[in-house]
Enzyme design. Structure first.
Site, PDB file in Angstrom:
ATOM      1  N   CYS A 123      37.422 -45.921 -34.160  1.00  0.00           N
ATOM      2  CA  CYS A 123      37.733 -44.912 -33.134  1.00  0.00           C
ATOM      3  C   CYS A 123      36.975 -43.634 -33.476  1.00  0.00           C
ATOM      4  O   CYS A 123      36.154 -43.632 -34.405  1.00  0.00           O
ATOM      5  CB  CYS A 123      39.241 -44.685 -33.004  1.00  0.00           C
ATOM      6  SG  CYS A 123      40.034 -43.992 -34.458  1.00  0.00           S
ATOM      7  N   ASN A 177      39.195 -41.961 -36.858  1.00  0.00           N
ATOM      8  CA  ASN A 177      39.745 -42.856 -37.895  1.00  0.00           C
ATOM      9  C   ASN A 177      41.004 -42.285 -38.552  1.00  0.00           C
ATOM     10  O   ASN A 177      41.258 -42.515 -39.731  1.00  0.00           O
ATOM     11  CB  ASN A 177      38.682 -43.209 -38.967  1.00  0.00           C
ATOM     12  CG  ASN A 177      39.078 -44.355 -39.891  1.00  0.00           C
ATOM     13  OD1 ASN A 177      38.709 -44.367 -41.069  1.00  0.00           O
ATOM     14  ND2 ASN A 177      39.788 -45.326 -39.403  1.00  0.00           N
ATOM     15  N   CYS A 209      43.955 -41.809 -36.071  1.00  0.00           N
ATOM     16  CA  CYS A 209      45.038 -42.177 -35.132  1.00  0.00           C
ATOM     17  C   CYS A 209      44.972 -43.651 -34.740  1.00  0.00           C
ATOM     18  O   CYS A 209      45.767 -44.471 -35.215  1.00  0.00           O
ATOM     19  CB  CYS A 209      44.977 -41.319 -33.870  1.00  0.00           C
ATOM     20  SG  CYS A 209      45.170 -39.554 -34.147  1.00  0.00           S
ATOM     21  N   ARG A 210      44.031 -44.017 -33.845  1.00  0.00           N
ATOM     22  CA  ARG A 210      44.062 -45.358 -33.263  1.00  0.00           C
ATOM     23  C   ARG A 210      43.550 -46.459 -34.186  1.00  0.00           C
ATOM     24  O   ARG A 210      44.209 -47.500 -34.334  1.00  0.00           O
ATOM     25  CB  ARG A 210      43.237 -45.373 -31.959  1.00  0.00           C
ATOM     26  CG  ARG A 210      43.855 -44.569 -30.841  1.00  0.00           C
ATOM     27  CD  ARG A 210      42.882 -44.328 -29.710  1.00  0.00           C
ATOM     28  NE  ARG A 210      41.764 -43.502 -30.166  1.00  0.00           N
ATOM     29  CZ  ARG A 210      40.678 -43.227 -29.471  1.00  0.00           C
ATOM     30  NH1 ARG A 210      40.564 -43.731 -28.248  1.00  0.00           N
ATOM     31  NH2 ARG A 210      39.736 -42.460 -29.955  1.00  0.00           N
TER      32      ARG A 210
HETATM   33  P1  4NP Z   1      41.345 -41.081 -33.199  1.00  0.00           P
HETATM   34  O1  4NP Z   1      41.839 -39.651 -32.698  1.00  0.00           O
HETATM   35  O2  4NP Z   1      39.928 -41.234 -32.721  1.00  0.00           O
HETATM   36  O3  4NP Z   1      42.256 -42.066 -32.507  1.00  0.00           O
HETATM   37  O4  4NP Z   1      41.487 -41.099 -34.699  1.00  0.00           O
HETATM   38  C1  4NP Z   1      41.140 -38.454 -32.978  1.00  0.00           C
HETATM   39  C2  4NP Z   1      41.287 -37.843 -34.187  1.00  0.00           C
HETATM   40  C3  4NP Z   1      40.617 -36.664 -34.457  1.00  0.00           C
HETATM   41  C4  4NP Z   1      39.800 -36.104 -33.484  1.00  0.00           C
HETATM   42  C5  4NP Z   1      39.643 -36.729 -32.266  1.00  0.00           C
HETATM   43  C6  4NP Z   1      40.307 -37.928 -32.023  1.00  0.00           C
HETATM   44  N1  4NP Z   1      39.136 -34.881 -33.736  1.00  0.00           N
HETATM   45  O5  4NP Z   1      38.468 -34.372 -32.821  1.00  0.00           O
HETATM   46  O6  4NP Z   1      39.183 -34.381 -34.867  1.00  0.00           O
END
Ligand code: 4NP
Length: 152
Positions: free
Chosen positions: A9, A12, A14-15
Site C-alpha cells: 500500500c 505500509n 495501515c492496509r
Molecule cells: P496505508 O495508509 O497506505 O494504508 O498504509 C497511509 C499511511 C500513511 C500515509 C498515507 C496512507 N501518509 O501519507 O503518510
C-alpha cells in the site's frame, strides 16, 4: 512450491500490514504455513521504519494477532523477482508498482479485490478513519485470494 506473497500500500502502516497479518493468521488456521511466505511493503517513503498504525493494531489485537515488531519498509527492485504475487490495495498502488518495476512481464501485480467478483479499491483508512471497512474488505479479498492461490 512455496508461494511468496507481498502485500503493498502507500504507507505500509495501515492496509498492507493488516493484509499481511490477517493472511498469516488465515494461512495458519488452514494449516498451510508451509505453502506461503508473506510480507508487506510501501510504495512511498512516508512511513519507512514506523510501526503499524494504531487503527490497524486495534483490529489485529482484537483477533489476538501480534504486529508489534513490524516496521514499514519500501518496495525494492528485487521484490519483483523474490515474490510471486505482489498485491496492492488500490489502483494508485497498481500504477506505482508498474512504474517502479518498469512493467509486469510475469503478471505478478494485482489489486487485492481483483480476486473477488467485485474488483475495486480498498479505501485508505489513513484518510477515511474507517478501519472496520478496511478490515471487512481485506478479509473478503484474502479469503478469495487464498482459494485462488491454492489452486495454482
Ligand atoms: P496505508 O495508509 O497506505 O494504508 O498504509 C497511509 C499511511 C500513511 C500515509 C498515507 C496512507 N501518509 O501519507 O503518510
Amino acid at each position: 512450491m512455496i508461494k511468496n506473497v507481498l502485500f503493498v500500500c502507500l504507507g505500509n502502516i495501515c492496509r498492507s500490514p493488516m493484509a499481511e497479518f490477517l493472511f498469516k493468521d488465515l494461512v495458519k488456521k488452514q494449516n498451510a504455513e508451509k505453502e506461503f511466505y508473506i510480507e508487506s511493503a510501501a510504495t512511498s517513503d512516508e512511513e519507512i521504519g514506523n510501526p503499524v498504525h494504531h487503527g490497524t493494531k486495534n483490529v489485529l489485537e482484537r483477533l489476538n494477532i501480534d504486529c508489534k515488531n513490524k516496521r514499514a519498509r519500501k518496495i525494492v527492485k528485487e521484490d519483483y523477482f523474490k515474490f510471486d504475487y505482489i498485491i496492492g490495495m488500490d489502483e494508485d498502488n497498481r500504477r506505482d508498482l508498474l512504474r517502479f518495476f518498469g512493467g509486469d512481464k510475469d503478471k505478478k501485480v494485482f489489486c487485492l479485490l481483483d480476486f473477488t467478483e467485485t474488483p475495486r479499491d480498498i479505501a485508505d483508512p489513513w484518510w477515511t478513519g474507517d478501519f472496520e471497512k478496511t478490515y471487512s474488505d481485506i478479509s473478503f479479498g484474502l479469503k478469495n485470494f487464498f482459494k485462488y492461490a491454492q489452486k495454482k
